[in-house]
Design an enzyme around this catalytic site. Sequence first.
Site, PDB file in Angstrom:
ATOM      1  CG  ASP A   1      15.897  -1.964  -2.666  1.00 12.95           C
ATOM      2  OD1 ASP A   1      15.130  -1.764  -3.637  1.00 12.95           O
ATOM      3  OD2 ASP A   1      17.132  -2.018  -2.787  1.00 12.95           O
TER       4      ASP A   1
ATOM      5  CG  HIS B   1      18.384  -6.689  -7.919  1.00 12.21           C
ATOM      6  ND1 HIS B   1      19.324  -5.693  -7.822  1.00 12.21           N
ATOM      7  CD2 HIS B   1      17.195  -6.072  -8.149  1.00 12.21           C
ATOM      8  CE1 HIS B   1      18.740  -4.526  -8.005  1.00 12.21           C
ATOM      9  NE2 HIS B   1      17.457  -4.716  -8.192  1.00 12.21           N
TER      10      HIS B   1
END
Length: 978
Positions: free
Chosen positions: A256, A183
């Site tokens: 993702d 992230h």
Amino acid sequence: MKTLTPDQRVAQLFMVAAYSNRKRIDEDSISTLIQQYGIGGLIFFQGGPVRQSKLLNRYQSQSKVPLLVAMDGEWGAGMRLDSVVKFPFQMSMGGIRQNQLLYDMGQEVAAQFKRLGMHVNFAPVVDVNNNAANPVIGFRSWGEQRENVTEKSYLYMRGMQDAGVLAVAKHFPGHGDTDTDSHLALPLVRVDRRRLDTLELFPFRDLMRRGLGGIMIAHLNVPALDSTGMPSTLSKPIITGMVKQQMGFQGVIFTDAMNMKGVISKYPPGEADLRALLAGNDILEFSKNIPLALQMVRAAINAGQLRQEDIDARCRKVLALKQWAGLNKYRPIELRNLYPDLNSVHAQALSQKLSSLSVTVLRNQKNVLPLQRLDTLRLATLTIGTKDTTDFQRLAADYAPADHYWLSATATLDELTQMRNQLARYNMVLVGVNNLGRQPATSFGVTPETNLLLRELTSARQRVVVSVFGNAYAVAKIRDLDRADAVLLAYQESKNAQETTAQVIFGGIGATGQLPVTVTDKYSQGFGLNTTGGQRLRYGFPEDVGMNNNLEARVDSIVAQALAARAMPGCEVLIARQGTVVLRKSYGTHSFADTPAQAGKPSRPVRNTDLYDLASLTKVSAAVPALLKLQEQGQFSPDKTLGDYFPELKGTNKQDLKLRDVLAHQARLKAWIPFWQGYTRPKGFFAGLFSGFSKPDPNKKPAPDAQLSRRFFRPDSSARFPLQVATKLWGRQDLPAQLVRQIGESPLNEKPGYVYSDLSFYLYPLLVKRITGLPFDQFLQQQVYRPLGATTLGFNPTRRFPRRRIAPTEYDSLFRRQQLHGTVHDEGAALLGGLSSHAGLFGNANDLAKLVQTYAWQGKYGGQQLLKPEILADYTRCQFCDQGNRRGLGFDRPATPPAGNTAPDASASSFGHSGFTGTFFWVDPEQELVYVFLSNRVNPTRRNNKIGELNVRTDILQVALESIRRAQKQQVETTVEE
């Protein structure tokens, strides 16, 4: 497909992030993307189920092609939504041995998704987590052993897909051995191809072979697969070359989230999306800039960089997925019953069961677990990291009396010293390490202060049990665990994890969990100690023990009708089978709101910790266990006479009465004597003067304005008036002796046969005191209640508990002339200062159930044989059935034919008792059933007998018995279908 333009076909490949907890402007922006660009799907994040469903109905109504809807529901929809049952983390379940339950979990998660109008779950996580420093996977992985990860992932996947929800395995090619959060940056996977093939790729290959519907590509730099440093999400060698061509995967490939820095730090939105499609992905999740992305894709197609045929093939795959998910027959989400449907009893039971199977015992010196001999323990609980009472502490207190303490994880040295000194007076301390973190960089929330306190505690003389409610890797950060007497790992801080840990400690359930990862050299993957369960009550659900899951709803209905009819202000119901409490629920309030005693004040809602006046349940909850203990010691026999044990009765018509007849209520004793009436005097000076010389006559009814005689009652206590009869009313010390004398002088019934009588039960406390030297209440505490951990059971409860925890009974307008609240309702027991064995016992349902379960378990509880089984069996059997008397010794039994004293379907071997105040318990050994009902139906008046007229107590027992039969029938039908 034919109705879509080329640009709309591109748009079908995009999934946009949606939330149900944001402002209208955010919602409207999603509507714009749907209406203007025709995006193919949504992935929902935080919010609530009703809000999300309303929003999704709106979005679907705006879309030309029904939207494909996904969520990250690794442990169910509750991972993202409030008010939805949550299943344990994957690592919590990584060490359970009953893998088949994960298929059931997949089915339940799919049911949640379908009920919410969703079709794709980005789960399971199939990353093999073999790096304790992994900041992003960790507790989300099943563990470090590839076969374990693979089998559990397969069953979870299969359960979802069999129920019509697409499973998406993530994060390809394996995110388990990284120390960077994708992230925030692009992680580097520093392993060679051989390692990838044998470990990281192993679960993906196996699941693809067995029908996996989707995979998610992670943002990773994997030089062994693509030497350019390209994020795997954008890598054509990885996605097209490896996944599609080498591995032959034909399912749906998702990226993702395309807003993660692992990809956009190098390639900005728009360009990253185009590169993802060029690499071979089918669906792009969480694209940051849809208009720009669509514009760049169209330009690439026009430039020949990307073929429209490839886009069309992926679009067709997306549409096929939508048809498989049932979107060709789309219906809006029905909002009615949404919460009950999402939180079914089966889902809750399954979640709790998975938690209970995961608890892992790492240390158990001298088999301290499960805890034994509660009567020898001075118990404290300490929670490190919270300020409020935890679920662990609450359930521990259900097993045994405990003092609770709390300490900050960053306490000062003075606070640590003070806590150590406070805990020094206990010989057993249950420590819960709570509020731990998930990040390795913060030592998973384990502070130096926590370690210092644990060192101090484990160095002291008392025994210490440490429960870790957090990441498995946190165990390595807690020092001196080898000094603790026992260590348990619960993996997370959920309510289920905390409650099941308490149940393991006290022996309600046994521990079978194993470590899914290696945390230290000593505690390696697969390690876990087993402990014994089934020694004390367990707290679970009906389906755990072969009962129908609609049990609670049916009980709710009966109680609701009773409350509506004002049969009682409130009540508590407890039902257990096979030692598992499947229903423990309180209803209503302590008093009716419109009674004079309330005077417009709101009445306190009934709580499970509240105490009730048990009335005649005292006979079988105090007198009987006391006599059983005396008989076990050879100091009592029901085959002797009253005259053998009570010299006061020699020379009376009671001396030759056999105690077996007496306890079975067929010794011709009067049903009762209104003793209190003999202690009144007419109103007026001269009447009072001369009444002082008269002998008390309980058979003479007092005048309506009669007053209690000052010879026997005073408003304050003293050595001469030590017996508390009610609030500010104290009785003379010789009242018990006078009552015994009056019992001896009372006539016998003319005819023999069964007549329920209180009289002999006035006498047994006197017998206990003479034989043991202990007051009746102390004897019971030492011999019965404390070993059970049933310490709310006792007499005169206001001496130990606040009045607010005690349900009030009647407003006594004749004798005590006050609202009775905390003092015994029965007049005769009141004259004895509340200490009798025919009435006077108070307690809550949970503690009473411990005693009743002891009866059901032939006198055994908590690993101790508290009552001799052969003696107990004699007391619970029918004594004189051939004479038409259904009774045991003290215990009631089913009438033949049924006469309303128990449920029609209660077995012939069942037994129990009822109480005048609206209490009841029953044991059915054939069905392994225990039932406790507590109420204060005499509030505000005993004239209210609607609880009997409506058969409230026995109807609930009947429902419990029918629940067993229904579950058995359902099981047979299921077996036949299979």
